[in-house]
Design a protein around this motif. Structure first.
Motif, PDB file in Angstrom:
ATOM      1  N   GLY A  64       0.797  -1.215   0.000  1.00 55.66           N
ATOM      2  CA  GLY A  64       0.000   0.000   0.000  1.00 55.66           C
ATOM      3  C   GLY A  64       0.831   1.267   0.000  1.00 55.66           C
ATOM      4  O   GLY A  64       0.537   2.215   0.716  1.00 55.66           O
ATOM      5  N   ILE A  65       1.861   1.304  -0.833  1.00 57.22           N
ATOM      6  CA  ILE A  65       2.765   2.453  -0.895  1.00 57.22           C
ATOM      7  C   ILE A  65       2.290   3.434  -1.974  1.00 57.22           C
ATOM      8  O   ILE A  65       2.084   3.048  -3.125  1.00 57.22           O
ATOM      9  CB  ILE A  65       4.213   1.996  -1.200  1.00 57.22           C
ATOM     10  CG1 ILE A  65       4.684   0.976  -0.171  1.00 57.22           C
ATOM     11  CG2 ILE A  65       5.152   3.193  -1.293  1.00 57.22           C
ATOM     12  CD1 ILE A  65       4.739   1.495   1.245  1.00 57.22           C
ATOM     13  N   PHE A  85      14.100   0.839   4.050  1.00 53.77           N
ATOM     14  CA  PHE A  85      13.229   1.603   3.170  1.00 53.77           C
ATOM     15  C   PHE A  85      12.266   2.469   3.970  1.00 53.77           C
ATOM     16  O   PHE A  85      11.834   2.088   5.056  1.00 53.77           O
ATOM     17  CB  PHE A  85      12.439   0.667   2.246  1.00 53.77           C
ATOM     18  CG  PHE A  85      13.326  -0.061   1.285  1.00 53.77           C
ATOM     19  CD1 PHE A  85      13.800   0.572   0.143  1.00 53.77           C
ATOM     20  CD2 PHE A  85      13.728  -1.356   1.533  1.00 53.77           C
ATOM     21  CE1 PHE A  85      14.646  -0.089  -0.741  1.00 53.77           C
ATOM     22  CE2 PHE A  85      14.566  -2.022   0.667  1.00 53.77           C
ATOM     23  CZ  PHE A  85      15.029  -1.384  -0.472  1.00 53.77           C
ATOM     24  N   LEU A  86      11.938   3.614   3.390  1.00 52.42           N
ATOM     25  CA  LEU A  86      11.041   4.608   3.976  1.00 52.42           C
ATOM     26  C   LEU A  86      11.679   5.242   5.211  1.00 52.42           C
ATOM     27  O   LEU A  86      12.813   4.942   5.560  1.00 52.42           O
ATOM     28  CB  LEU A  86       9.667   4.013   4.291  1.00 52.42           C
ATOM     29  CG  LEU A  86       8.986   3.269   3.139  1.00 52.42           C
ATOM     30  CD1 LEU A  86       7.641   2.717   3.595  1.00 52.42           C
ATOM     31  CD2 LEU A  86       8.815   4.152   1.921  1.00 52.42           C
ATOM     32  N   TYR A 101       6.475   2.176   7.545  1.00 49.29           N
ATOM     33  CA  TYR A 101       7.852   1.848   7.947  1.00 49.29           C
ATOM     34  C   TYR A 101       7.846   0.632   8.876  1.00 49.29           C
ATOM     35  O   TYR A 101       7.016   0.515   9.765  1.00 49.29           O
ATOM     36  CB  TYR A 101       8.464   3.045   8.671  1.00 49.29           C
ATOM     37  CG  TYR A 101       9.894   2.837   9.094  1.00 49.29           C
ATOM     38  CD1 TYR A 101      10.916   2.834   8.165  1.00 49.29           C
ATOM     39  CD2 TYR A 101      10.221   2.660  10.432  1.00 49.29           C
ATOM     40  CE1 TYR A 101      12.236   2.665   8.546  1.00 49.29           C
ATOM     41  CE2 TYR A 101      11.535   2.493  10.825  1.00 49.29           C
ATOM     42  CZ  TYR A 101      12.534   2.490   9.878  1.00 49.29           C
ATOM     43  OH  TYR A 101      13.836   2.319  10.268  1.00 49.29           O
ATOM     44  N   HIS A 102       8.798  -0.287   8.649  1.00 51.10           N
ATOM     45  CA  HIS A 102       8.818  -1.516   9.451  1.00 51.10           C
ATOM     46  C   HIS A 102      10.188  -1.856  10.045  1.00 51.10           C
ATOM     47  O   HIS A 102      10.369  -2.945  10.585  1.00 51.10           O
ATOM     48  CB  HIS A 102       8.284  -2.697   8.655  1.00 51.10           C
ATOM     49  CG  HIS A 102       8.927  -2.875   7.299  1.00 51.10           C
ATOM     50  ND1 HIS A 102      10.273  -2.888   7.083  1.00 51.10           N
ATOM     51  CD2 HIS A 102       8.350  -3.043   6.092  1.00 51.10           C
ATOM     52  CE1 HIS A 102      10.510  -3.072   5.808  1.00 51.10           C
ATOM     53  NE2 HIS A 102       9.358  -3.158   5.179  1.00 51.10           N
ATOM     54  N   GLU A 139      17.536   9.531  -1.301  1.00 47.25           N
ATOM     55  CA  GLU A 139      16.927  10.248  -0.176  1.00 47.25           C
ATOM     56  C   GLU A 139      15.713  11.013  -0.684  1.00 47.25           C
ATOM     57  O   GLU A 139      15.846  11.970  -1.448  1.00 47.25           O
ATOM     58  CB  GLU A 139      17.954  11.215   0.425  1.00 47.25           C
ATOM     59  CG  GLU A 139      17.397  12.226   1.382  1.00 47.25           C
ATOM     60  CD  GLU A 139      16.659  11.634   2.564  1.00 47.25           C
ATOM     61  OE1 GLU A 139      15.524  12.066   2.840  1.00 47.25           O
ATOM     62  OE2 GLU A 139      17.214  10.733   3.212  1.00 47.25           O
ATOM     63  N   ARG A 140      14.522  10.581  -0.315  1.00 50.14           N
ATOM     64  CA  ARG A 140      13.279  11.242  -0.704  1.00 50.14           C
ATOM     65  C   ARG A 140      12.456  11.600   0.532  1.00 50.14           C
ATOM     66  O   ARG A 140      11.249  11.760   0.457  1.00 50.14           O
ATOM     67  CB  ARG A 140      12.446  10.352  -1.625  1.00 50.14           C
ATOM     68  CG  ARG A 140      13.088  10.076  -2.973  1.00 50.14           C
ATOM     69  CD  ARG A 140      12.140   9.359  -3.913  1.00 50.14           C
ATOM     70  NE  ARG A 140      10.865  10.036  -4.047  1.00 50.14           N
ATOM     71  CZ  ARG A 140      10.623  11.117  -4.800  1.00 50.14           C
ATOM     72  NH1 ARG A 140      11.603  11.641  -5.509  1.00 50.14           N
ATOM     73  NH2 ARG A 140       9.420  11.664  -4.853  1.00 50.14           N
ATOM     74  N   GLY A 141      13.094  11.706   1.679  1.00 50.64           N
ATOM     75  CA  GLY A 141      12.382  11.961   2.922  1.00 50.64           C
ATOM     76  C   GLY A 141      11.576  13.247   2.922  1.00 50.64           C
ATOM     77  O   GLY A 141      10.530  13.328   3.551  1.00 50.64           O
ATOM     78  N   SER A 142      12.040  14.242   2.200  1.00 49.61           N
ATOM     79  CA  SER A 142      11.327  15.525   2.175  1.00 49.61           C
ATOM     80  C   SER A 142      10.257  15.562   1.083  1.00 49.61           C
ATOM     81  O   SER A 142       9.524  16.542   0.976  1.00 49.61           O
ATOM     82  CB  SER A 142      12.324  16.664   1.953  1.00 49.61           C
ATOM     83  OG  SER A 142      12.956  16.508   0.704  1.00 49.61           O
ATOM     84  N   MET A 143      10.162  14.506   0.300  1.00 48.30           N
ATOM     85  CA  MET A 143       9.192  14.463  -0.798  1.00 48.30           C
ATOM     86  C   MET A 143       7.865  13.865  -0.334  1.00 48.30           C
ATOM     87  O   MET A 143       7.815  13.072   0.602  1.00 48.30           O
ATOM     88  CB  MET A 143       9.731  13.623  -1.958  1.00 48.30           C
ATOM     89  CG  MET A 143      11.069  14.053  -2.461  1.00 48.30           C
ATOM     90  SD  MET A 143      10.969  15.665  -3.216  1.00 48.30           S
ATOM     91  CE  MET A 143      12.615  15.875  -3.792  1.00 48.30           C
ATOM     92  N   LYS A 144       6.789  14.230  -1.013  1.00 49.23           N
ATOM     93  CA  LYS A 144       5.458  13.733  -0.664  1.00 49.23           C
ATOM     94  C   LYS A 144       5.328  12.234  -0.918  1.00 49.23           C
ATOM     95  O   LYS A 144       4.678  11.528  -0.163  1.00 49.23           O
ATOM     96  CB  LYS A 144       4.402  14.502  -1.463  1.00 49.23           C
ATOM     97  CG  LYS A 144       2.987  14.118  -1.133  1.00 49.23           C
ATOM     98  CD  LYS A 144       1.977  14.973  -1.872  1.00 49.23           C
ATOM     99  CE  LYS A 144       0.568  14.526  -1.549  1.00 49.23           C
ATOM    100  NZ  LYS A 144      -0.432  15.310  -2.268  1.00 49.23           N
TER     101      LYS A 144
END
Length: 133
Positions: A11-12, A41-42, A49-50, A96-101
């Protein structure tokens, strides 16, 4: 919305980006250990996140030019994606996409000859998933 069954990510939310050649996924804690790639990941604040670490023996480094024009070296892995009730092989660069929606971008290399992109519509794979349930 897609699943990455081999990565235990279900469900990503993704973004289709026909301007991007390669597909990418948000990743952190990337390490090379005994010629293996190890990562998570994530982000910890993402609801999917797991905390699991994944190890890849089959990976390469690739130069990727981001949308801001900066070229960076990224690791590229191969995995599977489940979208519209069908599993496909996919190559993902780790970034690195942490700041992305959206934690995942699907680029045109993956989309080509599989999908038609209709920019006037959205959430089609999610709607398809709900109807099947």
């Amino acid at each position: 919305m897609v699943d990455f069954p081999n990565l235990d990510l279900l469900g990503i939310h993704i973004k289709v980006d026909t301007g991007a050649f390669t597909s990418s996924i948000h990743c952190h804690n990337i390490e090379i250990e005994d010629n293996n790639l190890k990562c998570q990941f994530l982000d910890p604040d993402h609801d999917k996140y797991h905390e699991k670490y994944f190890t890849f023996t089959d990976f390469v480094q690739k130069k990727v030019k981001s949308s801001n024009g900066i070229v960076e070296n990224r690791f590229l892995i191969k995995t599977e994606i489940l979208i519209f009730d069908q599993i496909y092989d996919i190559e993902l660069t780790l970034t690195e996409r942490g700041s992305m929606k959206f934690p995942v971008l699907l680029g045109r290399k993956f989309l080509s000859k599989k999908f038609i992109v209709d920019t006037s519509r959205k959430d089609l794979s999610f709607k398809n998933k709900i109807i099947k349930i």
